[in-house]
Design an enzyme around this catalytic site. Sequence first.
Site, PDB file in Angstrom:
ATOM      1  N   ARG B  54       0.816  -1.206   0.000  1.00  0.00           N
ATOM      2  CA  ARG B  54       0.000   0.000   0.000  1.00  0.00           C
ATOM      3  C   ARG B  54       0.857   1.268   0.000  1.00  0.00           C
ATOM      4  O   ARG B  54       0.678   2.148  -0.835  1.00  0.00           O
ATOM      5  CB  ARG B  54      -0.848  -0.034   1.265  1.00  0.00           C
ATOM      6  N   THR B  55       1.803   1.315   0.914  1.00  0.00           N
ATOM      7  CA  THR B  55       2.640   2.512   1.034  1.00  0.00           C
ATOM      8  C   THR B  55       3.459   2.702  -0.241  1.00  0.00           C
ATOM      9  O   THR B  55       3.534   3.798  -0.802  1.00  0.00           O
ATOM     10  CB  THR B  55       3.575   2.390   2.250  1.00  0.00           C
ATOM     11  N   LYS B  83      24.631  -8.453  -0.910  1.00  0.00           N
ATOM     12  CA  LYS B  83      26.083  -8.672  -1.030  1.00  0.00           C
ATOM     13  C   LYS B  83      26.813  -8.074   0.157  1.00  0.00           C
ATOM     14  O   LYS B  83      28.035  -8.070   0.202  1.00  0.00           O
ATOM     15  CB  LYS B  83      26.607  -8.044  -2.321  1.00  0.00           C
ATOM     16  N   ARG B 104      11.532   2.446   3.249  1.00  0.00           N
ATOM     17  CA  ARG B 104      10.848   1.641   4.256  1.00  0.00           C
ATOM     18  C   ARG B 104      11.881   0.662   4.788  1.00  0.00           C
ATOM     19  O   ARG B 104      12.573   0.020   4.002  1.00  0.00           O
ATOM     20  CB  ARG B 104       9.699   0.882   3.575  1.00  0.00           C
ATOM     21  N   HIS B 132       6.063   6.600  11.208  1.00  0.00           N
ATOM     22  CA  HIS B 132       5.477   6.429   9.877  1.00  0.00           C
ATOM     23  C   HIS B 132       4.760   7.734   9.537  1.00  0.00           C
ATOM     24  O   HIS B 132       3.539   7.798   9.505  1.00  0.00           O
ATOM     25  CB  HIS B 132       4.509   5.247   9.907  1.00  0.00           C
TER      26      HIS B 132
END
Lengths: 184, 366
Positions: B54-55, B83, B104, B132
């Site tokens: 969604r975000t 890596k 995120r 958030h």
Amino acid sequence: MIIAVDGNSASGKTTFANKMAKETGATVIHMDDFFLQLHQRTNERFSEIGGNVDYERFEKEIINPLIEGKPTLNYHRFDCKTGKFAKELVVISNTGKNDIIIEGVYCMRSKKWREVYDKMIFMEINKDEQLKRLKARNPDLLNKFVNEWLPMEKKYFEALFTDLQANNLKELERRGKFEKHRNN
Amino acid sequence: MENLNHLIDLNDYPVKTWNQIISLAQLIMKSPGTYKGACTGKIMGTLFYEPSTRTQMSFQSAMLRLGGGIIGFDNPETSSTSKGETLGDTTKTISGYSHLIVMRHYLEGAAKAAALTADCPIINAGDGGHLHPTQTLTDLLTLTEEKSRLSDLNIGICGDLKYGRTVHSLVRAISHYKANRFTFISTPELCMPDYIKAELIERGISFYEVPTLESALPQLDVLYMTRIQRERFDKSDEGKKEYEKQKKIFTLDTKKLKTGKEDLIVMHPLPRVDEIAIEVDDDPRAVYFKQANYGMYVRMALILTLLNHEHSELVTTDDSMAITNDFVSNAQCENLKCITRYEKNLKNRLVKTADGLVCNYCDYCS
């Protein structure tokens, strides 16, 4: 600031308090949430001047914490319709950032209580308008008001003003700590 | 540190700036055509170290609608992180490829750490259980649109109030506006943490604590529902029973909603599981899908503001996102999910405050 609003039933206390709360962010405590519990409703109690309120609980849950400067006031509302305490816990901030308004008949019933308030507002209304408003609010309760509650209030107001006069009402008014508002 | 405008924590900006972003989002909604090419030639990098459909999609859609381009990953396994590249190096590199980075991360303080090496603005799209800010902006826009005000509201918050990052940010943000009250609806186990309550009391804000949704509903102007997570309960049979019981008490259905005000609105950050019955969706008071849509518009406004900040009045508060120098030690932060436990080269970790040592990155207080 702690502001107390007492006065005649249907004189506009709640409306005034709610409006002020909306404009300033103040919190309102309603005396209606301190109705007498069922076991307190005795003839002896009703004949007591200023007895028609749970003043023991109000003093314990509101006045004393205010005097002690507690950061919060905590209480459960008494719901007179169900005769029980509401499940919700009310937590009122008492850090001085916002005003607290205490509104309802009997909120000025003792000197100890009045000394806690920074400002007291007493609201009056004429009899005809009062009856009109009470009828509009709830016609089923009109008789109860006329025959029981209003006479009890009247006795309390008389005693309140005798007490205020004896404690230098003029000085309180001069300092802006006490004022009367008249609706109609 | 370069003077770039990142959005790591909403509180780095004054309320005035929040209101500007919300107003811009409203303008965009009114005439989306005007903003069609506003970000032409700009590229947004989305670095999603944990999935959040969604975000991520709302950010991508926001940028595409503004005429910009998008690059990025939503699975660090396929990026050079696998890596062994540090977050700092990844951010430094990607910020050379893009004009804006949306990040995120599952670690707390990651966005702030990333902002140290980035040569472009960073937007925190969620850092673990920490912050958030774009969800909070979404909620503020939803309230502005659906209630026409951000003040004089009785806001009920129901469900998991203990671990819910979204609701903590929301409560803090709303407490900056006037004459709002909160009704916290939860079990004692999942109740609002004491430090949040203490903040409210300090600010002079009163609130109610209620054990059931039913008794709270009639007084509310806003009901913010959250999910009660099964993993918060004991795995035993008893724990399962308790979860089922709690779930029922805190589930919204049409029967309970009947007692709500006519102009109540029901919000939810989504995804919903079963805390709101599907039947509620048809009630006009249910605005959670609209809320998800507002999220995209508020992100458009945010992207525009950060990319055009030299033309707008983006003001940060004094204690903005700069890593302060009055640190006491570089000792280990006690939060196991803090970014500083993984990015060993991060400096100035702990700051001394009145409450004790606080992590500069994840705000954990030890």
